[in-house]
Every structure is written in structure tokens, then in C-alpha cells.
Design a protein around this motif. Structure first.
Motif, PDB file in Angstrom:
ATOM      1  N   ILE A 157      15.138 -32.728 -55.243  1.00 42.98           N
ATOM      2  CA  ILE A 157      15.847 -33.494 -54.217  1.00 42.98           C
ATOM      3  C   ILE A 157      16.328 -34.818 -54.804  1.00 42.98           C
ATOM      4  O   ILE A 157      17.453 -35.246 -54.579  1.00 42.98           O
ATOM      5  CB  ILE A 157      14.940 -33.744 -52.991  1.00 42.98           C
ATOM      6  N   TYR A 207      19.878 -36.683 -54.475  1.00 46.60           N
ATOM      7  CA  TYR A 207      19.743 -37.888 -53.652  1.00 46.60           C
ATOM      8  C   TYR A 207      20.310 -39.088 -54.406  1.00 46.60           C
ATOM      9  O   TYR A 207      21.002 -39.933 -53.854  1.00 46.60           O
ATOM     10  CB  TYR A 207      18.261 -38.100 -53.370  1.00 46.60           C
ATOM     11  N   THR A 235      24.773 -31.680 -59.800  1.00 41.66           N
ATOM     12  CA  THR A 235      25.351 -32.117 -58.535  1.00 41.66           C
ATOM     13  C   THR A 235      26.675 -32.815 -58.772  1.00 41.66           C
ATOM     14  O   THR A 235      27.670 -32.562 -58.097  1.00 41.66           O
ATOM     15  CB  THR A 235      24.372 -33.065 -57.805  1.00 41.66           C
ATOM     16  N   TYR A 242      25.418 -27.713 -55.929  1.00 48.36           N
ATOM     17  CA  TYR A 242      24.748 -28.737 -55.141  1.00 48.36           C
ATOM     18  C   TYR A 242      24.304 -28.196 -53.780  1.00 48.36           C
ATOM     19  O   TYR A 242      23.162 -28.408 -53.355  1.00 48.36           O
ATOM     20  CB  TYR A 242      25.681 -29.947 -54.962  1.00 48.36           C
ATOM     21  N   GLU A 290      20.406 -28.034 -52.538  1.00 50.95           N
ATOM     22  CA  GLU A 290      20.011 -28.718 -51.309  1.00 50.95           C
ATOM     23  C   GLU A 290      19.416 -27.734 -50.312  1.00 50.95           C
ATOM     24  O   GLU A 290      18.378 -27.985 -49.702  1.00 50.95           O
ATOM     25  CB  GLU A 290      21.217 -29.428 -50.688  1.00 50.95           C
TER      26      GLU A 290
END
Ligand code: PHE
Length: 458
Positions: A109, A113, A366, A384, A388
Motif C-alpha cells: 500500500i 500511497y 504505480t 496500480y 490497490e
């Protein structure tokens, strides 16, 4: 045999307040400021908010109590804690897998993030330099796509953001994490309150209040309710070891129930304040409350670009966003760092740098999903989207559910009541009921709906 009060291998928070700040720092993040306003807008306001609040208090809160309790009882990184408690309470070391999956998810994550957090850094610079002054909607939207289309810019900000995160985590519990949240959390709340004042005086506060607090159940869809539930879970950082890792540093005499209530209240307050910044501006400038994920990056700059002192307040807003993301990011890196230092005896600094570098590399996936590899699509969408979906919608609920089931069903009543014994007996009874029945049912619903369909849940 359960032993009261083990010693933490990483040090302790200096006080209960430090713990509350740290856990709320982890909880308050992009989820509150970026995601919550846009899902509240998308799913119709008032009724959605009510369902969300219900989920946070009936499901999120008991799960948080469970995770803090496990963390403090084990006093180790989430993997070692689950292994130890699993052996003690159930004679099985397989429970360590729950910790392992949690730590792994936090790690993944963090990789995306950090990229999104990087956007907010770019927007601090852009708004402050007046890029959006008097801009038209199409220009603002195009400028957002310019950013995501440039892997160079994205990589630059991702690097900056990860470097700051690693530097804080490398400095340890009191010197790094605690010092950071003691400064950043009050700053964040202060800036947010100033922004609400600004939005209320320049924007359409009555329209925003009516939209947010007058529930219209005809606008609430079953899918909306599910999104509320999934978000309650994500926003409290449950299911990936952050809360458990932080719980491991909680002094023995602090009450778990009341600290958890404080965290949940702070998290909810920030989410509400965020909507009070966003919606008065949205209504004042005739923007679309249901604009989706672009709400914060594509519509707010438009509003800031058209008002007096907009550059200053706009920059403020994105500083708040970046700050909130930072305190969450340290919570995402901490579990893995604690695990690595405890298993290899590597110094904390090297553990943080090493893990941060791997996260950085992973983040490139990502980054490229928004440009060079944009056309590589399968299952949920880009790379991505898949990362997620698997972590946020599948692994987090699974880990959260397992931890709660462990704390309320598997762990013997004596052990859990011992951890909660600073609170009135009724607190224990309520927690046990919610943790045993209500939370698992809620998580099961989110989880099943996530695996069966709905890519945008979470
Ligand atoms: N709670 C954070 C937010 O709302 C996100 C997060 C999820 C952080 C899971 C840590 C762990 O943005």
C-alpha cells in the motif's frame, strides 16, 4: 501461559497522548481528505454519511480495540506478536500468517500511497506559485493529466516523499515517530480549522450543510452503503498491522478502549472537517459534487484560482494533505521495519532505508501505470488498480477479520479482559459482542462484495 506486560523491543510511547496522536496520524490520511469527500459527494451526501458513521463506530471501533489489544499483549512486530499469541492461546504458530499478510499489505500500500502523496506535494508548489489563478476547468483538468503523464515528475515527488518517510521511521519510536506526530498532527488540525473558516466565509456553507447533513435515503444505493463500510475500515488503518505495531508500544497502564475511542473521534472529525472545506467551495463555484477521484485535484484548484488569497489557502490545503499522508506513511513502514530489526538485528536505520528502497522500486509500477504502461490492463485495470484492489479490498478485510476473530473468539476471555480491565465491565461486554458478531458480519459483507465484483470499492 499468558504473561502480563512483556517488554517492547522497540521502546514505548512516552504517554497515552503520544499513542493517540500516532494512531490518529496513521488513520488520518488521504482517505479522509481526498477520498472521503469524493465518495460522500458521489454517493449523495447525508444518508451516506449516516451509514458511514454507523460503520465506523459499530465495526471499526471494536476492530481497533482488538488490534491494539493484540499488539500490546504481544509487544512485538505484528508477525511475531501473532505467532506468540497464537502459540499461547491456540497452540498454533499459523496465526503468524495473519501478521505476515498484514505487514506485506502495508508495504505494498505504501508503494502507491507515496505516489499519490507526491501529487499533493506538486500541488503545494503549483497552487502557491499561482498556476491556477483564473484558470478554466479544462485547463485545470489538463494540468492534472500532465502531472500523471510525466513519470519524471511523479518519480521525483515519490522519491522526496519516501525519503522523508524513511528518515522519520529510521529515528525510532520516540525520536522519530513520536516527535513527528507531535508536530504534524496539531499543525494539521490547525490548518484544517483555518481552511474550514475560509471555506465557510467564501463558499456556500448552507448548501454544503444541507447536502452533508440532511439525509435523503432515496439517494443511498446498496453499493453506496458498501463503499461506506469499506471506507470505514480503510480510514482507520485496520487490517495491516499498523495499529497492532503501534499498540505494541502502548504503556501497560493506558486504557485501550478510551484511547481507541479518541482515535476514532479524531479520524471522524477530520473527515467531517474535510467535507466542510470541500463542499462550500464546490457549491459556490458550481462544481460537481459527484466529480469522483478528481474532486480534490481537479476541482479545488479551480475554486482556489478564483478567490482572493486563493494561492495561499490552496497551498495550505495541499500542505495539509501531504502532512496527513506522511503520518499515515510512517504507520505503513513501521510494521515491516520493526519486523526486520527484530528478526535480523539489523540497525533500525538500515532496516528503514532497505525497506524504503524496496517500496520505492515497487512504487515505480504505480508511476508507470499512469503513463508508459497505461495500456497494460487486465482484471481490475492498470497495474496500480490491481495492486490497490488486492491489498485494500481483499487483504485488509481478511487480516482485520482474522485479527478480530482471534481476539474475541480464540483468545481466552481472561487474557482479553485483563487487557481491557482499566475500563468498566460493560465496556468489555460491548466490545466482545461487537467484535464477535457485528464486526465479522460487516467485514464479510465488504469482502465478499469486493471479490465478487465492484472494482471501485474500498
Ligand atoms: N488510514 C489511512 C487513510 O485514511 C490509509 C491507511 C490505510 C494507512 C491502511 C495505513 C494503513 O488515508
Amino acid at each position: 501461559m499468558p504473561t502480563q506486560s512483556r517488554t517492547s523491543l522497540q521502546g514505548l510511547w512516552s504517554s497515552r497522548t503520544a499513542f493517540v496522536l500516532a494512531v490518529s496520524g496513521s488513520a488520518v490520511g488521504l482517505g479522509n481528505l481526498w477520498k472521503f469527500p469524493y465518495i460522500a459527494g458521489e454517493y449523495g451526501g447525508g444518508a451516506f454519511m449516516l451509514v458511514y458513521l454507523l460503520c465506523v463506530f459499530a465495526i471499526g471501533l471494536p476492530m481497533m480495540v482488538s488490534e491494539v489489544m493484540l499488539g500490546r499483549r504481544g509487544r512485538r512486530n505484528p508477525i511475531a506478536t501473532m505467532r506468540l499469541l497464537g502459540e499461547e492461546e491456540a497452540g498454533s504458530h499459523l496465526w503468524r500468517l495473519v501478521g505476515a499478510v498484514g505487514v506485506f499489505s502495508g508495504f505494498v500500500i505504501l508503494s502507491f500511497y507515496s505516489v499519490v502523496a507526491g501529487w499533493s506535494l506538486e500541488y503545494v508548489v503549483r497552487t502557491a506559485s499561482g498556476t491556477f489563478t483564473g484558470s478554466e476547468p479544462a485547463t485545470v483538468a489538463a494540468s492534472f493529466h500532465n502531472l500523471t503523464g510525466s513519470w519524471e515528475r511523479l518519480t521525483w515527488w515519490h522519491t522526496v516523499f519516501m525519503a522523508i518517510t524513511v528518515a522519520i521511521v529510521a529515528n525510532g519510536v520516540q525520536g522519530g515517530l513520536e516527535r513527528a506526530v507531535r508536530i504534524l498532527m496539531p499543525l494539521l488540525l490547525l490548518l484544517l480549522v483555518i481552511l474550514v473558516g475560509f471555506a465557510a466565509s467564501t463558499g456556500e456553507l448552507p448548501a454544503a450543510l444541507a447536502f452533508l447533513f440532511r439525509p435523503d435515503f432515496s439517494r443511498l444505493t446498496p453499493h453506496g452503503a458498501l463503499v461506506a463500510l469499506g471506507h470505514a475500515f480503510f480510514t482507520l488503518s485496520l487490517g495491516m498491522g499498523a495499529v497492532m505495531a503501534y499498540g505494541a508500544y502502548l504503556p501497560q497502564n493506558a486504557s485501550i478502549a478510551s484511547t481507541s475511542v479518541a482515535v476514532v473521534l479524531i479520524d471522524t472529525l477530520v473527515a467531517l472537517l474535510a467535507t466542510l472545506v470541500v463542499f462550500p467551495l464546490v457549491f459556490a463555484f458550481g462544481l460537481d459534487p459527484a466529480a469522483g477521484p478528481g474532486l480534490v485535484f481537479e476541482t479545488l484548484p479551480l475554486a482556489f484560482g478564483r478567490m482572493e488569497l486563493g494561492a495561499i489557502f490552496g497551498a495550505f490545503f495541499f500542505v495539509v494533505l501531504a502532512t496527513a499522508a506522511l503520518t499515515s506513511a510512517i504507520g505503513l513502514l513501521e510494521p515491516a521495519t520493526a519486523w526486520l530489526t527484530e528478526t535480523t538485528r539489523l540497525p533500525r536505520t538500515w532496516a528503514a532505508v532497505g525497506l524504503g528502497s524496496v517500496v520505492w522500486l515497487l512504487g515505480l509500477l504505480t508511476i508507470f501505470s499512469f503513463n508508459t504502461l497505461e495500456d497494460v490492463r487486465f482484471w481490475q485495470g492498470t497495474l496500480y488498480h490491481n495492486l490497490e484492489h488486492v491489498t485494500v479490498n481483499i487483504l485488509l478485510p481478511l487480516v482485520g477479520l482474522s485479527a478480530t476473530v482471534f481476539a474475541s473468539w480464540v483468545m481466552c476471555g481472561n487474557s482479553s479482559s485483563e487487557e481491557l480491565d482499566d475500563d468498566a465491565p460493560v465496556v468489555y461486554t460491548i466490545w466482545r459482542f461487537l467484535a464477535r458478531f457485528v464486526a465479522p458480519a460487516g467485514v464479510a459483507v465488504v469482502f465478499l462484495s469486493a471479490v465478487t465484483a465492484s472494482p471501485d470499492l474500498g
